[in-house]
Scaffold this motif. Sequence first.
Motif, PDB file in Angstrom:
ATOM      1  N   ALA A 127      40.230  33.868  30.307  1.00  0.00           N
ATOM      2  CA  ALA A 127      39.289  34.992  30.412  1.00  0.00           C
ATOM      3  C   ALA A 127      38.297  35.029  29.267  1.00  0.00           C
ATOM      4  O   ALA A 127      37.248  35.678  29.372  1.00  0.00           O
ATOM      5  N   THR A 128      38.613  34.330  28.188  1.00  0.00           N
ATOM      6  CA  THR A 128      37.710  34.345  27.031  1.00  0.00           C
ATOM      7  C   THR A 128      37.347  32.955  26.534  1.00  0.00           C
ATOM      8  O   THR A 128      36.380  32.791  25.786  1.00  0.00           O
ATOM      9  N   ASN A 129      38.114  31.939  26.935  1.00  0.00           N
ATOM     10  CA  ASN A 129      37.913  30.594  26.390  1.00  0.00           C
ATOM     11  C   ASN A 129      37.753  29.591  27.519  1.00  0.00           C
ATOM     12  O   ASN A 129      38.688  29.324  28.263  1.00  0.00           O
ATOM     13  N   HIS A 130      36.566  29.011  27.611  1.00  0.00           N
ATOM     14  CA  HIS A 130      36.286  28.001  28.626  1.00  0.00           C
ATOM     15  C   HIS A 130      36.035  26.628  27.991  1.00  0.00           C
ATOM     16  O   HIS A 130      35.585  25.714  28.685  1.00  0.00           O
ATOM     17  N   VAL A 138      39.266  30.041  36.465  1.00  0.00           N
ATOM     18  CA  VAL A 138      38.305  31.138  36.325  1.00  0.00           C
ATOM     19  C   VAL A 138      37.826  31.599  37.704  1.00  0.00           C
ATOM     20  O   VAL A 138      37.752  32.803  37.985  1.00  0.00           O
ATOM     21  N   VAL A 186      36.184  37.567  33.341  1.00  0.00           N
ATOM     22  CA  VAL A 186      36.529  36.141  33.356  1.00  0.00           C
ATOM     23  C   VAL A 186      35.696  35.347  32.348  1.00  0.00           C
ATOM     24  O   VAL A 186      35.583  34.122  32.448  1.00  0.00           O
ATOM     25  N   GLY A 187      35.107  36.048  31.385  1.00  0.00           N
ATOM     26  CA  GLY A 187      34.469  35.341  30.277  1.00  0.00           C
ATOM     27  C   GLY A 187      32.987  35.144  30.365  1.00  0.00           C
ATOM     28  O   GLY A 187      32.436  34.302  29.646  1.00  0.00           O
TER      29      GLY A 187
END
Length: 295
Positions: free
Chosen positions: A206-209, A245, A267-268
């Motif tokens: 949700a924060t790191n792709h 995601v 989802v970021g």
Amino acid sequence: MTGRTVQGDGGDGIRTFRFPVDRSVCGVGMQVARMGDHTWHTDAPLHRVHRIDFHVVMLFAGGPVRHMIDFAEYEAGAGDLLWIRPGQVHRFTRTSEYRGTVLTMQPGFLPRATVEATGLYRYDQPPLLHPDPAQLGALRAGLGQLQREYEDITLPLSLHTAVLRHSLTAFLLRLAHLAASSAEAARQQADTTFTLFRDAVEKGFATNHSVSAYADALGYSRRTLVRAVRAATGETPKGFIDKRVVLEAKRLLAHTDLPIGRVGVAVGFPDAANFSKFFQLHTGLTPVGFRAELR
């Protein structure tokens, strides 16, 4: 060594070099030599990609040496082996000093039963092998014995060839055991690496792709992570993250009334436009269109 060359299979333009049996001692289907005394062919630009139709095993006495096999780069050091099989493409590195012993072998030199027992055509196994001290000692001894037998021409040709086949079989059985063990260890490592990556993505998607961020957090190189995820799923780490995601976005769009922008943030994607582009790229629908189809 000199020998015939042909164009690469399939019209790919990569030169294929045949095993130069005419340059072998007594014309047998194998050779053992120091790397410094050994080249495939005098007209071969070895720093360019080329294909061989024979087996090559290089046991290094120094390093590091960088060598490309089937478009993957491998770095070998003292005591490591590289096993290149017929049909594979490879390339030497100009800046690397190749020191050690090289064994080449023509397909058909060993009987079928030996070929099967030694896994000569197991292309799924890693070409770079790292024997432990005991394994290395046995492999060096076996290769040394094979080289002495190869250079000894006191026996009649039929006996000389028979002795070489027996000595070569003994060496290759040890090498095949090492290759199989290395492949199993690599699979186990890949399983562990992927499991840790999967769990990390589940917690942080949700924060790191970022693939690099996950690799750094787990203590792996990006290359190691790519290999592990591809082995487990057939896709890249980036593709795996994106799928997770998209799945979460679909769930939120289907089961909540959150505005599109809020779904993106969840989802970021702080920017709603970027979220919409991402979602449409992976699903073929806009978030609004996806939600409308479900209701």
